[in-house]
Design a protein around this motif. Structure first.
Motif, PDB file in Angstrom:
ATOM      1  N   THR A   1       0.848  -1.145   0.050  1.00  0.00           N
ATOM      2  CA  THR A   1      -0.125   0.047  -0.066  1.00  0.00           C
ATOM      3  C   THR A   1       0.754   1.197   0.054  1.00  0.00           C
ATOM      4  N   LEU A   2       0.191   2.210  -0.607  1.00  0.00           N
ATOM      5  CA  LEU A   2       1.048   3.741  -0.488  1.00  0.00           C
ATOM      6  C   LEU A   2       0.179   4.610   0.017  1.00  0.00           C
ATOM      7  N   GLU A   3       0.462   4.935   1.108  1.00  0.00           N
ATOM      8  CA  GLU A   3      -0.241   5.820   2.191  1.00  0.00           C
ATOM      9  C   GLU A   3      -1.510   5.338   2.097  1.00  0.00           C
ATOM     10  N   ASP A   4      -1.585   4.107   2.766  1.00  0.00           N
ATOM     11  CA  ASP A   4      -2.954   3.206   3.029  1.00  0.00           C
ATOM     12  C   ASP A   4      -3.904   2.884   1.727  1.00  0.00           C
ATOM     13  N   SER A   5      -3.431   3.361   0.516  1.00  0.00           N
ATOM     14  CA  SER A   5      -4.136   2.872  -0.641  1.00  0.00           C
ATOM     15  C   SER A   5      -3.457   1.790  -1.324  1.00  0.00           C
ATOM     16  N   PRO A   6      -4.128   0.893  -1.947  1.00  0.00           N
ATOM     17  CA  PRO A   6      -3.626  -0.230  -2.751  1.00  0.00           C
ATOM     18  C   PRO A   6      -2.766   0.283  -3.751  1.00  0.00           C
ATOM     19  N   ALA A   7      -1.660  -0.460  -3.789  1.00  0.00           N
ATOM     20  CA  ALA A   7      -0.404  -0.046  -4.862  1.00  0.00           C
ATOM     21  C   ALA A   7       0.189  -1.278  -5.429  1.00  0.00           C
ATOM     22  N   TYR A   8       1.194  -1.140  -6.294  1.00  0.00           N
ATOM     23  CA  TYR A   8       2.005  -1.981  -6.789  1.00  0.00           C
ATOM     24  C   TYR A   8       3.285  -1.553  -7.045  1.00  0.00           C
ATOM     25  N   ILE A   9       4.318  -2.550  -7.589  1.00  0.00           N
ATOM     26  CA  ILE A   9       5.649  -2.331  -7.556  1.00  0.00           C
ATOM     27  C   ILE A   9       6.115  -2.348  -8.911  1.00  0.00           C
ATOM     28  N   LEU A  10       6.496  -1.229  -9.621  1.00  0.00           N
ATOM     29  CA  LEU A  10       7.029  -1.629 -11.148  1.00  0.00           C
ATOM     30  C   LEU A  10       8.665  -1.364 -11.093  1.00  0.00           C
ATOM     31  N   ALA A  11       9.492  -1.853 -11.892  1.00  0.00           N
ATOM     32  CA  ALA A  11      10.895  -1.762 -11.954  1.00  0.00           C
ATOM     33  C   ALA A  11      11.164  -0.909 -13.307  1.00  0.00           C
TER      34      ALA A  11
ATOM     35  N   VAL B   1       6.753   2.702  -6.430  1.00  0.00           N
ATOM     36  CA  VAL B   1       5.491   2.395  -5.761  1.00  0.00           C
ATOM     37  C   VAL B   1       4.590   3.207  -6.478  1.00  0.00           C
ATOM     38  N   VAL B   2       3.484   2.641  -6.971  1.00  0.00           N
ATOM     39  CA  VAL B   2       2.335   3.371  -7.772  1.00  0.00           C
ATOM     40  C   VAL B   2       0.996   2.999  -7.304  1.00  0.00           C
TER      41      VAL B   2
ATOM     42  N   TRP C   1       2.370   8.325  -6.794  1.00  0.00           N
ATOM     43  CA  TRP C   1       3.696   7.296  -6.900  1.00  0.00           C
ATOM     44  C   TRP C   1       4.838   7.939  -5.962  1.00  0.00           C
ATOM     45  N   VAL C   2       5.669   7.147  -5.823  1.00  0.00           N
ATOM     46  CA  VAL C   2       6.808   7.415  -4.883  1.00  0.00           C
ATOM     47  C   VAL C   2       8.016   6.661  -5.425  1.00  0.00           C
TER      48      VAL C   2
ATOM     49  N   VAL D   1       4.164   1.802   2.356  1.00  0.00           N
ATOM     50  CA  VAL D   1       4.996   2.837   1.959  1.00  0.00           C
ATOM     51  C   VAL D   1       4.631   4.286   1.987  1.00  0.00           C
ATOM     52  N   ASN D   2       5.334   4.970   2.703  1.00  0.00           N
ATOM     53  CA  ASN D   2       4.744   6.450   2.951  1.00  0.00           C
ATOM     54  C   ASN D   2       5.169   7.239   1.854  1.00  0.00           C
ATOM     55  N   ARG D   3       4.931   8.566   1.849  1.00  0.00           N
ATOM     56  CA  ARG D   3       5.252   9.505   0.762  1.00  0.00           C
ATOM     57  C   ARG D   3       6.504   9.751   0.560  1.00  0.00           C
ATOM     58  N   GLN D   4       7.407   9.401   1.653  1.00  0.00           N
ATOM     59  CA  GLN D   4       8.647   9.658   1.499  1.00  0.00           C
ATOM     60  C   GLN D   4       9.606   8.660   0.803  1.00  0.00           C
ATOM     61  N   GLY D   5       8.901   7.437   0.428  1.00  0.00           N
ATOM     62  CA  GLY D   5       9.292   6.469   0.042  1.00  0.00           C
ATOM     63  C   GLY D   5      10.095   5.479   1.030  1.00  0.00           C
ATOM     64  N   VAL D   6       9.659   5.668   2.212  1.00  0.00           N
ATOM     65  CA  VAL D   6      10.124   4.669   3.095  1.00  0.00           C
ATOM     66  C   VAL D   6       9.171   3.510   3.230  1.00  0.00           C
ATOM     67  N   ALA D   7       9.683   2.148   3.212  1.00  0.00           N
ATOM     68  CA  ALA D   7       8.886   1.169   3.115  1.00  0.00           C
ATOM     69  C   ALA D   7       8.886   0.391   4.483  1.00  0.00           C
ATOM     70  N   ARG D   8       7.805  -0.008   4.966  1.00  0.00           N
ATOM     71  CA  ARG D   8       7.832  -1.031   6.464  1.00  0.00           C
ATOM     72  C   ARG D   8       6.981  -2.261   6.536  1.00  0.00           C
TER      73      ARG D   8
END
Length: 250
Positions: free
Chosen positions: A59-69, A88-89, A220-221, A241-248
């Protein structure tokens, strides 16, 4: 970095480097859409090329997201220049939002690549050609080629490509050292006096500003640590993932 010899058409009559009235110097090798097509495919499908990444619950800021490379790379011998990383988008974006996110990621990766290839030791490979005058504008043309489905031949017309002889004349009269030492860190071209352009339109085509890049941190981030931790990928760990791009982990 392109050279004077790139102005000459090859045996297929394809010109890699040419001067254009509206887009300045264009490296049509950079303007090919392949890199942007790869990015578009991931954003349209909301999936990367990795099955394990696609299975992750993120999730990105609590919204469903996905990872792209995505990133850009080049290399010679043992040295590679690469900005490939994870982004993360948010899912379920509108077509317009997807384009805006794609352009933002594409441009950030382009600027990262230019900075990287100009730094030591990567400058040994690139010839210190970072931010060469034609690089970013050519990349942008390639992006619109992919997202607007405009073929290269039409792009050459839109930019108003001048003839081979005129391209040579501009190079010889105004670039005695080629592009060495000349830098452009903007998305607008550097223009040179051109006889074939004197009575024509020299404004940068508005179509290359028709998509607005989405600001980072909302839709995105860029991941702060470049890649999702391998142990999280291997275990299918759910992450936030938060809006600073930190993943937990969640």
């Amino acid at each position: 970095m392109t050279e004077r010899s790139d102005i000459e058409p090859n045996n297929r009559r394809w010109r890699r480097l040419s001067y254009t009235c509206r887009c300045g110097w264009v490296d049509w090798g950079h303007a090919l859409p392949g890199s942007a097509v790869q990015l578009k495919r991931q954003i349209d499908s909301e999936q990367s090329g990795s099955t394990r990444l696609n299975r992750m619950n993120i999730t990105l800021e609590d919204s469903p997201a996905y990872i792209l490379a995505y990133g850009q790379e080049m290399g010679a011998g043992p040295i590679r220049v690469s900005t490939i990383r994870h982004w993360v988008v948010k899912k379920n974006l509108s077509p317009q939002q997807r384009e805006s996110v794609a352009l933002a990621i594409f441009l950030k990766a382009s600027f990262q690549f230019e900075r990287l290839q100009g730094s030591f030791p990567f400058s040994i490979v690139s010839g210190a050609s970072s931010f060469s005058p034609e690089d970013l504008v050519s990349n942008l043309i390639g992006f619109y080629n992919a997202f607007r489905l405009i073929p290269e031949s039409r792009m050459r017309q839109i930019c108003n490509e001048v003839g081979v002889d005129e391209s040579y004349r501009i190079w010889d009269e105004h670039l005695p050292n080629g592009f060495n030492g000349l830098r452009n860190q903007t998305l607008r071209p550097i223009h040179f006096p051109c006889q074939e352009c004197a009575a024509g339109d020299t404004t940068f085509p508005s179509m290359f500003s028709s998509i607005q890049a989405a600001p980072e941190g909302i839709l995105w981030v860029q991941l702060k640590n470049r890649f999702v931790e391998g142990r999280w990928v291997n275990t299918g760990q759910s992450i936030e993932v938060n809006r600073q791009g930190v993943a937990r982990p969640r």
